[in-house]
Design an enzyme around this catalytic site. Structure first.
Site, PDB file in Angstrom:
ATOM      1  N   ARG A  20     -60.241  -4.430   8.464  1.00 58.70           N
ATOM      2  CA  ARG A  20     -60.145  -2.980   8.506  1.00 58.70           C
ATOM      3  C   ARG A  20     -60.745  -3.078   9.307  1.00 58.70           C
ATOM      4  O   ARG A  20     -62.068  -2.083   9.135  1.00 58.70           O
ATOM      5  CB  ARG A  20     -60.357  -1.745   7.273  1.00 58.70           C
ATOM      6  N   LYS A  23     -61.328  -0.005  11.046  1.00 54.35           N
ATOM      7  CA  LYS A  23     -62.149   1.431  10.361  1.00 54.35           C
ATOM      8  C   LYS A  23     -63.788   1.661   9.840  1.00 54.35           C
ATOM      9  O   LYS A  23     -63.941   2.570  10.239  1.00 54.35           O
ATOM     10  CB  LYS A  23     -61.462   1.404   8.662  1.00 54.35           C
ATOM     11  N   LYS A 118     -45.815  13.644   9.800  1.00 54.30           N
ATOM     12  CA  LYS A 118     -45.116  11.934   9.536  1.00 54.30           C
ATOM     13  C   LYS A 118     -44.675  11.818  10.095  1.00 54.30           C
ATOM     14  O   LYS A 118     -43.541  12.295  10.988  1.00 54.30           O
ATOM     15  CB  LYS A 118     -44.020  11.622   7.828  1.00 54.30           C
ATOM     16  N   SER A 438     -54.909  17.244 -11.171  1.00 51.48           N
ATOM     17  CA  SER A 438     -56.329  16.235 -11.775  1.00 51.48           C
ATOM     18  C   SER A 438     -57.492  17.489 -11.432  1.00 51.48           C
ATOM     19  O   SER A 438     -56.901  18.551 -11.318  1.00 51.48           O
ATOM     20  CB  SER A 438     -56.442  15.128 -10.557  1.00 51.48           C
ATOM     21  N   TRP A 566     -43.980   4.795  -2.113  1.00 49.67           N
ATOM     22  CA  TRP A 566     -44.842   5.367  -1.835  1.00 49.67           C
ATOM     23  C   TRP A 566     -45.922   3.449  -2.544  1.00 49.67           C
ATOM     24  O   TRP A 566     -47.161   3.021  -2.434  1.00 49.67           O
ATOM     25  CB  TRP A 566     -46.246   5.991  -2.941  1.00 49.67           C
ATOM     26  N   GLU A 610     -40.169  13.169   1.536  1.00 47.77           N
ATOM     27  CA  GLU A 610     -40.378  11.978   2.113  1.00 47.77           C
ATOM     28  C   GLU A 610     -39.304  11.290   2.380  1.00 47.77           C
ATOM     29  O   GLU A 610     -39.292  10.253   3.422  1.00 47.77           O
ATOM     30  CB  GLU A 610     -41.617  12.091   2.242  1.00 47.77           C
ATOM     31  N   GLU A 670     -46.938  23.693  -3.320  1.00 48.88           N
ATOM     32  CA  GLU A 670     -47.877  24.497  -2.849  1.00 48.88           C
ATOM     33  C   GLU A 670     -47.645  25.661  -1.829  1.00 48.88           C
ATOM     34  O   GLU A 670     -47.060  25.001  -0.356  1.00 48.88           O
ATOM     35  CB  GLU A 670     -48.617  23.519  -1.672  1.00 48.88           C
ATOM     36  N   HIS A 699     -57.621  22.845  -0.416  1.00 44.57           N
ATOM     37  CA  HIS A 699     -58.294  21.512   0.812  1.00 44.57           C
ATOM     38  C   HIS A 699     -59.873  22.556   1.029  1.00 44.57           C
ATOM     39  O   HIS A 699     -60.300  21.180   1.789  1.00 44.57           O
ATOM     40  CB  HIS A 699     -57.894  21.096   1.795  1.00 44.57           C
ATOM     41  N   CYS A 731     -52.839  22.261  -5.921  1.00 36.60           N
ATOM     42  CA  CYS A 731     -51.928  20.763  -5.584  1.00 36.60           C
ATOM     43  C   CYS A 731     -53.203  20.485  -6.535  1.00 36.60           C
ATOM     44  O   CYS A 731     -53.980  21.377  -6.524  1.00 36.60           O
ATOM     45  CB  CYS A 731     -52.085  20.316  -4.439  1.00 36.60           C
TER      46      CYS A 731
HETATM   47  N1  GLN Z   1     -50.639  15.120 -10.969  1.00 30.97           N
HETATM   48  C1  GLN Z   1     -51.407  15.203  -9.332  1.00 30.97           C
HETATM   49  C2  GLN Z   1     -52.854  15.186  -9.359  1.00 30.97           C
HETATM   50  O1  GLN Z   1     -52.819  16.838  -9.687  1.00 30.97           O
HETATM   51  C3  GLN Z   1     -50.217  15.405  -8.053  1.00 30.97           C
HETATM   52  C4  GLN Z   1     -51.001  14.849  -6.877  1.00 30.97           C
HETATM   53  C5  GLN Z   1     -49.959  15.378  -6.177  1.00 30.97           C
HETATM   54  O2  GLN Z   1     -49.460  16.186  -5.771  1.00 30.97           O
HETATM   55  N2  GLN Z   1     -50.196  14.375  -4.954  1.00 30.97           N
HETATM   56  O3  GLN Z   1     -53.424  15.011  -8.007  1.00 30.97           O
HETATM   57 ZN    ZN Z   2     -49.938  17.843  -4.981  1.00 29.22          ZN
END
Ligand code: GLN
Ligand code: ZN
Length: 760
Positions: A20, A23, A118, A438, A566, A610, A670, A699, A731
């Site tokens: 990388r 980067k 994407k 999270s 992923w 996706e 979301e 975000h 999220c």
């Molecule tokens: N449970 C994950 C978090 O809260 C969900 C993350 C995601 O949607 N990409 O981070």
């Molecule tokens: Zn999410």
């Protein structure tokens, strides 16, 4: 006797460089610690090294101009002067490219970057150009021409690569389709000008990428190809039209008849190569993308040779060989995987290895199979090592997953019955509040995880620090007054890696980095063997978290479809079969969580959309197995176990039926960015189960106020019956700070309480 040399080429190559390099240089430059000149020198070094690899492998036509500091679509927009007015300058400079990609603050206000999307069905994200009908097309080619000059000095046969004008317009936004198509003529004129410039440099072949030909294209776009390609003809320049990520399907006749000199097809996605060869006028070259440009696995050379032989017999030197698509989507060099076990290492083929596989195939085709007998034997022997490795096939896993496709994936009771049982268990208020999983990943958490990984702290010390974090997260949530809590995911570095590390059949690389966007790279795990859960993965953390509160604490898992998409996946089993194996492992985890008294379990599927194939005709089979895999994992959950799922940053309109078929008790999504419009898909469809629309954007560092949140919830209440409505952020909160998270969630809970009291 001299043998014919078959032309080989590649469509593009990783830009990030070994380990990388680019980067690190870019990020230092953005921080102001690396000069523009030093950044340039680094990039020149990366490209020179790439060209040395091309030469070592004997690639006939190496690519030029596919390099970019950030994104090739944003670079194309700059080259043709298609830059939104908010950016001010349209000059084609590297600094302007960075602003398109990263935005900037000018005089105290933020200039938003271009949106990111994407790139077809890859995991690369391109910057979406924003067009303005009135903005003239203006060629500013200096940076591109400099790249081509540099390449020609290294190899005079270098082939410039450029995004096709129709793919560029199709992928843009800002004006409607008709207005974008109206730009095709002017754009083709500018392309013609560029081709003339390339001609003066002594270029012969130019690669022009039109991957949209593998999509279900509206007729207006199909009709634009013929006039556009007539317009950009330049005497003396030969065009290779490239298509990839799918077969041409109904567009074969069109692609074969365009006024170009060669056509590249993705042979991984194309069944019948001869049928395409037969369509091609006999002055044209057919470039066959025989090596999978997105697979990390070493190719089966014997099989590929056999596929090519009849095409070669038909086309002779009009057959060119290439990888199916740009090698951009692969890590750089598998020889850097020095820690990988031999059975794996011997079978990895990253971008650099693909060059050699291509050259070997060309030699085998031109000189006969015997000429590459030792390479074929080596590939076969390596593969045998993998195929016979313990864990590649786990009879127990196969026995349990082979029949999943034929089992009923349904839970025992219908939603209404489950909902009643769950309400009797949890006594949730109206508009229950929750979060997505999270909580802030602080410096201390990362440091503890890292120290544990490096054996600097003991398992007991690690457990103590994670438990302290969980305790903190639970206390904060109780204090805020959330109804369904989470444990915070402090122990997880990445939502796929965390599970992959605990499941059999996964491997992790050192240098398997692939560009995701700009300077950001991802390192997907490799699924090489049958996926099997040897022991519970999350139960202890969840049990501990639940022991701290009388409110429900959600168990938190990544779903089978997301783990699959992923990761780099083995090539000897269908994705469907691998997905069922993951689902089976998760089913056991969910059953163990339920047995431990965890009453709410969330199975995240942010990658669900996706996985959708590029062509509509392929959607139904994909959705059928993806839905089945999810449902299989949760099917044993008793009626009073509430299954949640979460999806984000995807459109739901055209897959709402499949989402409903998942039959999760609660889905959180979301919705803030679209001002709750994404909910329309659910209300129009009369989505039957509970929904938690996101009511603030996670975000942004800004703290949402009650006055911002309340109208969003009210909008949601107009669309979804209030008995089935939850309230949550968009999220997970791991990228935010505690100082942002606490007041944001307090505002959210305050809104829920106010509206609740009005409803009661
Ligand atoms: N449970 C994950 C978090 O809260 C969900 C993350 C995601 O949607 N990409 O981070
Ligand atoms: Zn999410």
């Amino acid at each position: 006797m001299s043998h014919p040399k078959i032309t080989t080429h590649i469509l593009g190559y990783p830009r990030i460089g070994e380990r990388r390099t680019l980067k690190w240089a870019l990020e230092s430059h953005w921080r102001g610690t690396l000069s523009a000149q030093a950044l340039h020198d680094t990039a020149v070094g990366v490209r020179a090294k790439n060209f040395a690899e091309f030469a070592a492998a004997g690639i006939s036509l190496p690519p030029a101009g596919d390099f970019t500091y950030y994104d090739h679509i944003a670079d194309t927009a700059l080259m043709f002067g298609q830059v939104p007015s908010r950016f001010g300058s349209t000059a084609n400079t590297a600094e302007n490219l960075f602003v398109l990609g990263r935005g900037k603050n000018r005089d105290g206000h933020n200039i938003a970057p271009l949106a990111m999307k994407k790139w077809f069905n890859s995991n690369y994200h391109y910057m979406v150009p924003e067009l303005d009908a009135a903005q003239p097309v203006k060629l500013d080619s200096a940076r591109y021409i400099a790249l081509v000059r540099e390449a020609l000095a290294l190899n005079p046969a270098a082939k410039p690569v450029i995004v096709g004008p129709l793919t560029f317009l199709y992928l843009s936004r800002g004006i409607d389709e008709a207005a974008r198509l109206a730009k095709a003529d002017a754009l083709a004129g500018a392309y013609q000008q560029l081709l003339n410039e390339l001609k003066t440099l002594g270029v012969t072949w130019v690669q022009i990428d039109e991957p949209i030909l593998t999509l279900d294209l509206p007729t207006a776009w199909l009709a634009a190809f013929e006039p556009t390609y007539h317009k950009l003809k330049v005497a003396g320049i030969k065009l290779l039209l490239t298509t990839y990520f799918g077969d041409l399907n109904g567009n074969v006749a069109l692609a074969a008849s365009l006024p170009v000199d060669g056509l590249h097809i993705d042979a991984i996605a194309t069944q019948d190569l001869i049928a395409v060869a037969d369509r091609l006028p006999d002055y044209k070259v057919l470039s066959v993308g025989i090596i999978d440009g997105r697979s990390i696995w070493r190719a089966n050379l014997a099989e590929k040779l056999e596929r090519l032989q009849p095409v070669y017999a038909r086309l002779k030197d009009r057959l060119w060989l290439a990888p199916s698509c740009s090698l951009l989507h692969l890590p750089v060099d598998a020889t850097l995987e020095t820690h990988a076990p031999e059975f794996l290492r011997a079978n990895l083929s990253y971008a650099r290895q693909k060059l050699h596989e291509l050259a070997i195939l060309a030699r085998g085709l031109g000189e006969g199979e015997a000429a590459i007998a030792s390479e074929i034997a080596a590939a076969t022997a390596a593969r045998a090592l993998l195929d016979t490795h313990a864990g590649r096939v786990n009879a127990d896993v196969r026995g349990r997953t082979d029949t999943i496709a034929h089992q009923s994936p349904d839970r025992a009771e219908a939603f209404a019955v489950r909902a009643a049982a769950q309400q009797a268990r949890f006594h949730l208020p109206l508009l229950p509040t929750t979060t997505i999983g999270s909580f802030p990943q602080t410096h201390e958490i990362r440091a503890a995880r890292k120290a544990f990984k490096n054996n600097e702290i003991s398992a007991a010390e690690y457990e103590t620090s994670m438990k302290a974090e969980i305790k903190h997260v639970i206390e904060v949530q109780e204090k805020i007054g959330l109804d369904a809590l989470v444990h915070g995911e402090a122990e997880r570095n990445d939502m796929v890696e965390y599970f992959g590390e605990q499941l059999d059949g996964f491997a992790f690389t050192q240098e398997g980095w692939v560009q995701s966007y700009g300077s950001r790279c991802v390192k997907p795990p490799i699924i090489w063997g049958d996926v099997h859960r040897a022991k519970p993965m999350t139960v202890e953390w969840s049990r501990y978290a639940q022991s701290l509160s009388s409110r429900p604490v959600k168990g938190m898992l990544t779903g089978p479809v997301t783990i699959l998409f992923w990761s780099f996946v083995r090539d000897d089993l269908s994705r469907e079969a691998v997905c069922y194996q993951i689902a089976e492992a998760l089913r056991h985890e969910i059953n163990d969580l339920a047995a431990a008294g965890i009453g709410m379990i969330q199975v995240d599927e942010p990658a669900f959309r996706e996985g959708l194939p590029l062509r509509k005709k392929d959607w139904a089979p994909y959705l059928a197995w993806a839905v089945r895999a999810f449902k299989h994992s949760v099917k044993d959950a008793a009626r009073d176990v509430q299954i949640h799922t979460h999806m984000c940053y995807s459109e739901f309109n055209d897959i709402i039926e499949a989402i409903a078929a998942l039959d999760a008790d609660v889905i959180t999504i979301e919705t803030t960015r679209s001002n709750m419009q994404l909910l329309d898909a659910f209300s129009d469809f009369a989505y039957p189960n509970a929904i938690g629309p996101g009511i603030y954007d996670i975000h942004a560092p800004q703290i949402p106020t009650v006055d911002e949140i309340e109208p969003r919830v009210r909008l949601a209440m107009e669309k979804i019956p209030v008995e089935r409505l939850w309230i949550n952020p968009d999220c997970g909160l791991k990228t935010r700070t505690w100082a942002e998270v606490i007041p944001s969630l307090e505002a959210m809970v305050a809104v829920a309480r106010t509206l609740r009291s009005k409803l009661n």
